[in-house]
Design a protein around this motif. Structure first.
Motif, PDB file in Angstrom:
ATOM      1  N   SER A 105     -11.275   7.007   6.329  1.00 36.36           N
ATOM      2  CA  SER A 105      -9.843   7.019   6.017  1.00 36.36           C
ATOM      3  C   SER A 105      -9.237   5.617   6.135  1.00 36.36           C
ATOM      4  CB  SER A 105      -9.094   8.019   6.892  1.00 36.36           C
ATOM      5  OG  SER A 105      -9.175   7.644   8.245  1.00 36.36           O
ATOM      6  N   VAL A 106      -9.688   4.835   7.112  1.00 31.15           N
ATOM      7  CA  VAL A 106      -9.211   3.451   7.252  1.00 31.15           C
ATOM      8  C   VAL A 106      -9.657   2.635   6.041  1.00 31.15           C
ATOM      9  CG1 VAL A 106      -9.513   1.327   8.584  1.00 31.15           C
ATOM     10  CG2 VAL A 106      -9.057   3.482   9.759  1.00 31.15           C
ATOM     11  N   LEU A 107     -10.876   2.844   5.599  1.00 28.71           N
ATOM     12  CA  LEU A 107     -11.393   2.140   4.428  1.00 28.71           C
ATOM     13  C   LEU A 107     -10.574   2.470   3.180  1.00 28.71           C
ATOM     14  CD1 LEU A 107     -15.283   2.015   4.266  1.00 28.71           C
ATOM     15  CD2 LEU A 107     -13.687   0.385   3.278  1.00 28.71           C
ATOM     16  N   VAL A 108     -10.314   3.730   2.947  1.00 25.86           N
ATOM     17  CA  VAL A 108      -9.540   4.159   1.778  1.00 25.86           C
ATOM     18  C   VAL A 108      -8.115   3.622   1.853  1.00 25.86           C
ATOM     19  CG1 VAL A 108      -8.562   6.164   0.591  1.00 25.86           C
ATOM     20  CG2 VAL A 108     -10.949   6.185   1.329  1.00 25.86           C
ATOM     21  N   ALA A 109      -7.493   3.733   3.009  1.00 26.47           N
ATOM     22  CA  ALA A 109      -6.128   3.238   3.174  1.00 26.47           C
ATOM     23  C   ALA A 109      -6.074   1.723   2.995  1.00 26.47           C
ATOM     24  CB  ALA A 109      -5.586   3.629   4.542  1.00 26.47           C
ATOM     25  N   GLY A 110      -7.043   1.030   3.508  1.00 22.28           N
ATOM     26  CA  GLY A 110      -7.092  -0.428   3.381  1.00 22.28           C
ATOM     27  C   GLY A 110      -7.274  -0.877   1.951  1.00 22.28           C
ATOM     28  N   SER A 111      -8.096  -0.145   1.203  1.00 21.74           N
ATOM     29  CA  SER A 111      -8.328  -0.547  -0.189  1.00 21.74           C
ATOM     30  C   SER A 111      -7.115  -0.295  -1.065  1.00 21.74           C
ATOM     31  CB  SER A 111      -9.551   0.171  -0.754  1.00 21.74           C
ATOM     32  OG  SER A 111      -9.294   1.562  -0.822  1.00 21.74           O
ATOM     33  N   SER A 112      -6.277   0.657  -0.699  1.00 21.02           N
ATOM     34  CA  SER A 112      -5.071   0.904  -1.508  1.00 21.02           C
ATOM     35  C   SER A 112      -3.919  -0.010  -1.101  1.00 21.02           C
ATOM     36  CB  SER A 112      -4.643   2.369  -1.415  1.00 21.02           C
ATOM     37  OG  SER A 112      -4.291   2.682  -0.085  1.00 21.02           O
ATOM     38  N   VAL A 113      -3.916  -0.511   0.111  1.00 19.13           N
ATOM     39  CA  VAL A 113      -2.850  -1.387   0.591  1.00 19.13           C
ATOM     40  C   VAL A 113      -3.157  -2.851   0.284  1.00 19.13           C
ATOM     41  CG1 VAL A 113      -1.673  -2.198   2.675  1.00 19.13           C
ATOM     42  CG2 VAL A 113      -2.143   0.220   2.388  1.00 19.13           C
ATOM     43  N   ALA A 114      -4.412  -3.225   0.267  1.00 21.65           N
ATOM     44  CA  ALA A 114      -4.803  -4.625   0.091  1.00 21.65           C
ATOM     45  C   ALA A 114      -4.241  -5.266  -1.178  1.00 21.65           C
ATOM     46  CB  ALA A 114      -6.318  -4.755   0.137  1.00 21.65           C
ATOM     47  N   PRO A 115      -4.298  -4.626  -2.349  1.00 21.23           N
ATOM     48  CA  PRO A 115      -3.745  -5.271  -3.543  1.00 21.23           C
ATOM     49  C   PRO A 115      -2.239  -5.528  -3.437  1.00 21.23           C
ATOM     50  CG  PRO A 115      -5.187  -3.490  -4.190  1.00 21.23           C
ATOM     51  CD  PRO A 115      -5.012  -3.409  -2.699  1.00 21.23           C
ATOM     52  N   ALA A 116      -1.520  -4.622  -2.837  1.00 19.29           N
ATOM     53  CA  ALA A 116      -0.075  -4.798  -2.686  1.00 19.29           C
ATOM     54  C   ALA A 116       0.235  -5.964  -1.758  1.00 19.29           C
ATOM     55  CB  ALA A 116       0.555  -3.520  -2.149  1.00 19.29           C
ATOM     56  N   VAL A 117      -0.540  -6.123  -0.708  1.00 18.34           N
ATOM     57  CA  VAL A 117      -0.338  -7.220   0.231  1.00 18.34           C
ATOM     58  C   VAL A 117      -0.755  -8.544  -0.408  1.00 18.34           C
ATOM     59  CG1 VAL A 117      -1.097  -8.182   2.442  1.00 18.34           C
ATOM     60  CG2 VAL A 117      -0.596  -5.744   2.250  1.00 18.34           C
ATOM     61  N   ALA A 118      -1.816  -8.519  -1.199  1.00 18.47           N
ATOM     62  CA  ALA A 118      -2.323  -9.737  -1.822  1.00 18.47           C
ATOM     63  C   ALA A 118      -1.329 -10.313  -2.819  1.00 18.47           C
ATOM     64  CB  ALA A 118      -3.647  -9.462  -2.511  1.00 18.47           C
ATOM     65  N   GLN A 119      -0.499  -9.470  -3.440  1.00 22.92           N
ATOM     66  CA  GLN A 119       0.465  -9.953  -4.415  1.00 22.92           C
ATOM     67  C   GLN A 119       1.561 -10.764  -3.763  1.00 22.92           C
ATOM     68  OE1 GLN A 119       1.819  -6.581  -6.603  1.00 22.92           O
ATOM     69  NE2 GLN A 119       0.066  -6.599  -7.980  1.00 22.92           N
ATOM     70  N   GLY A 120       1.790 -10.546  -2.534  1.00 25.26           N
ATOM     71  CA  GLY A 120       2.763 -11.344  -1.793  1.00 25.26           C
ATOM     72  C   GLY A 120       4.174 -11.152  -2.283  1.00 25.26           C
ATOM     73  N   GLY A 121       4.839 -12.283  -2.597  1.00 25.81           N
ATOM     74  CA  GLY A 121       6.253 -12.253  -2.930  1.00 25.81           C
ATOM     75  C   GLY A 121       6.553 -11.947  -4.383  1.00 25.81           C
ATOM     76  N   SER A 122       5.571 -11.614  -5.196  1.00 25.53           N
ATOM     77  CA  SER A 122       5.873 -11.342  -6.593  1.00 25.53           C
ATOM     78  C   SER A 122       6.652 -10.042  -6.724  1.00 25.53           C
ATOM     79  CB  SER A 122       4.591 -11.280  -7.416  1.00 25.53           C
ATOM     80  OG  SER A 122       3.829 -10.178  -7.017  1.00 25.53           O
ATOM     81  N   LYS A 123       7.514 -10.039  -7.711  1.00 18.96           N
ATOM     82  CA  LYS A 123       8.381  -8.885  -7.901  1.00 18.96           C
ATOM     83  C   LYS A 123       7.654  -7.802  -8.676  1.00 18.96           C
ATOM     84  CE  LYS A 123      12.568 -11.621  -8.020  1.00 18.96           C
ATOM     85  NZ  LYS A 123      13.719 -12.024  -8.820  1.00 18.96           N
ATOM     86  N   SER A 124       8.007  -6.568  -8.414  1.00 19.18           N
ATOM     87  CA  SER A 124       7.414  -5.468  -9.152  1.00 19.18           C
ATOM     88  C   SER A 124       8.055  -5.410 -10.537  1.00 19.18           C
ATOM     89  CB  SER A 124       7.650  -4.143  -8.419  1.00 19.18           C
ATOM     90  OG  SER A 124       9.019  -3.808  -8.482  1.00 19.18           O
ATOM     91  N   ARG A 125       7.428  -4.695 -11.432  1.00 20.54           N
ATOM     92  CA  ARG A 125       7.960  -4.575 -12.792  1.00 20.54           C
ATOM     93  C   ARG A 125       9.342  -3.939 -12.775  1.00 20.54           C
ATOM     94  NH1 ARG A 125       3.366  -3.085 -17.050  1.00 20.54           N
ATOM     95  NH2 ARG A 125       4.808  -4.163 -18.388  1.00 20.54           N
ATOM     96  N   GLN A 126       9.548  -2.983 -11.869  1.00 21.67           N
ATOM     97  CA  GLN A 126      10.850  -2.328 -11.791  1.00 21.67           C
ATOM     98  C   GLN A 126      11.930  -3.316 -11.366  1.00 21.67           C
ATOM     99  OE1 GLN A 126       8.103  -1.004 -10.268  1.00 21.67           O
ATOM    100  NE2 GLN A 126       7.707   0.749 -11.589  1.00 21.67           N
ATOM    101  N   GLU A 127      11.599  -4.189 -10.425  1.00 20.88           N
ATOM    102  CA  GLU A 127      12.576  -5.186  -9.971  1.00 20.88           C
ATOM    103  C   GLU A 127      12.922  -6.153 -11.091  1.00 20.88           C
ATOM    104  OE1 GLU A 127      11.806  -5.929  -5.276  1.00 20.88           O
ATOM    105  OE2 GLU A 127      10.235  -6.595  -6.647  1.00 20.88           O
ATOM    106  N   VAL A 128      11.917  -6.591 -11.838  1.00 16.79           N
ATOM    107  CA  VAL A 128      12.160  -7.509 -12.945  1.00 16.79           C
ATOM    108  C   VAL A 128      12.999  -6.830 -14.017  1.00 16.79           C
ATOM    109  CG1 VAL A 128      11.047  -8.805 -14.810  1.00 16.79           C
ATOM    110  CG2 VAL A 128      10.098  -8.865 -12.505  1.00 16.79           C
ATOM    111  N   LYS A 129      12.670  -5.574 -14.319  1.00 16.23           N
ATOM    112  CA  LYS A 129      13.415  -4.828 -15.338  1.00 16.23           C
ATOM    113  C   LYS A 129      14.858  -4.627 -14.905  1.00 16.23           C
ATOM    114  CE  LYS A 129      13.137  -0.742 -18.219  1.00 16.23           C
ATOM    115  NZ  LYS A 129      12.430   0.496 -18.504  1.00 16.23           N
ATOM    116  N   ALA A 130      15.079  -4.289 -13.651  1.00 18.72           N
ATOM    117  CA  ALA A 130      16.441  -4.109 -13.153  1.00 18.72           C
ATOM    118  C   ALA A 130      17.204  -5.420 -13.222  1.00 18.72           C
ATOM    119  CB  ALA A 130      16.411  -3.599 -11.715  1.00 18.72           C
ATOM    120  N   HIS A 131      16.520  -6.503 -12.946  1.00 21.50           N
ATOM    121  CA  HIS A 131      17.115  -7.843 -13.016  1.00 21.50           C
ATOM    122  C   HIS A 131      17.592  -8.111 -14.447  1.00 21.50           C
ATOM    123  CE1 HIS A 131      17.581 -11.882 -11.394  1.00 21.50           C
ATOM    124  NE2 HIS A 131      17.017 -12.369 -12.471  1.00 21.50           N
TER     125      HIS A 131
END
Length: 155
Positions: A11-37
């Motif tokens: 479960s830690v492995l699965v949770a880590g693999s789904s969270v890692a890409p989001a953390v790796a992106q850092g300060g970049s905005k999501s598509r929804q944030e850009v679209k709202a902007h």
């Protein structure tokens, strides 16, 4: 006991693999944030626009670090110039020389870009520009916002 530890590790492995890409992106905005902007009618800052264009060109043309720095500085200068021209245009400064100034600015930009890129990179850049023009024509002359291109004929 071994099953519980194995399940916990899994479960830690699965949770880590789904969270890692989001953390790796850092300060970049999501598509929804850009679209709202964009929907609020706000423009990105010249720095943001220059960084985004430089990043895209670095990926597409394989720019080295020195080229990327020069390209980013060039696009930052261009973005600031465009903002200044846009504000002049909104204030009503639409004399006959305005279009000539814009065309001269565009030509200077292309010459500077050509001096930064090597021949192969510039050829690929020109090819991409032609493809974008073709896509624009396929859409019936509509720009990204769905507006028709203004006629360039003098009435």
């Amino acid at each position: 006991m071994k099953k519980n530890i194995l399940m916990l590790a899994l479960s830690v492995l699965v949770a880590g693999s789904s969270v890692a890409p989001a953390v790796a992106q850092g300060g970049s905005k999501s598509r929804q944030e850009v679209k709202a902007h964009k929907e609020r009618g706000e423009r990105r800052s010249p720095e943001e626009r220059a960084a985004a264009r430089t990043e895209r060109m670095t990926k597409e043309l394989g720019l080295n670090k020195a080229q990327a720095r020069k390209v980013e500085a060039l696009y930052l200068k261009q973005a600031k110039d465009k903002d200044a021209m846009r504000s002049r245009f909104k204030k009503g400064d639409r004399n006959a020389d305005f279009r000539k100034e814009m065309m001269a600015s565009h030509k200077r930009h292309n010459e500077e870009l050509k001096s930064i890129l090597d021949k192969k990179q510039y050829a690929k850049y020109e090819e991409q520009r032609e493809q974008m023009k073709a896509k624009h024509q396929e859409r019936g002359g509509k720009d990204r916002r769905g507006h028709h291109e203004r006629s360039t004929q003098i009435r």
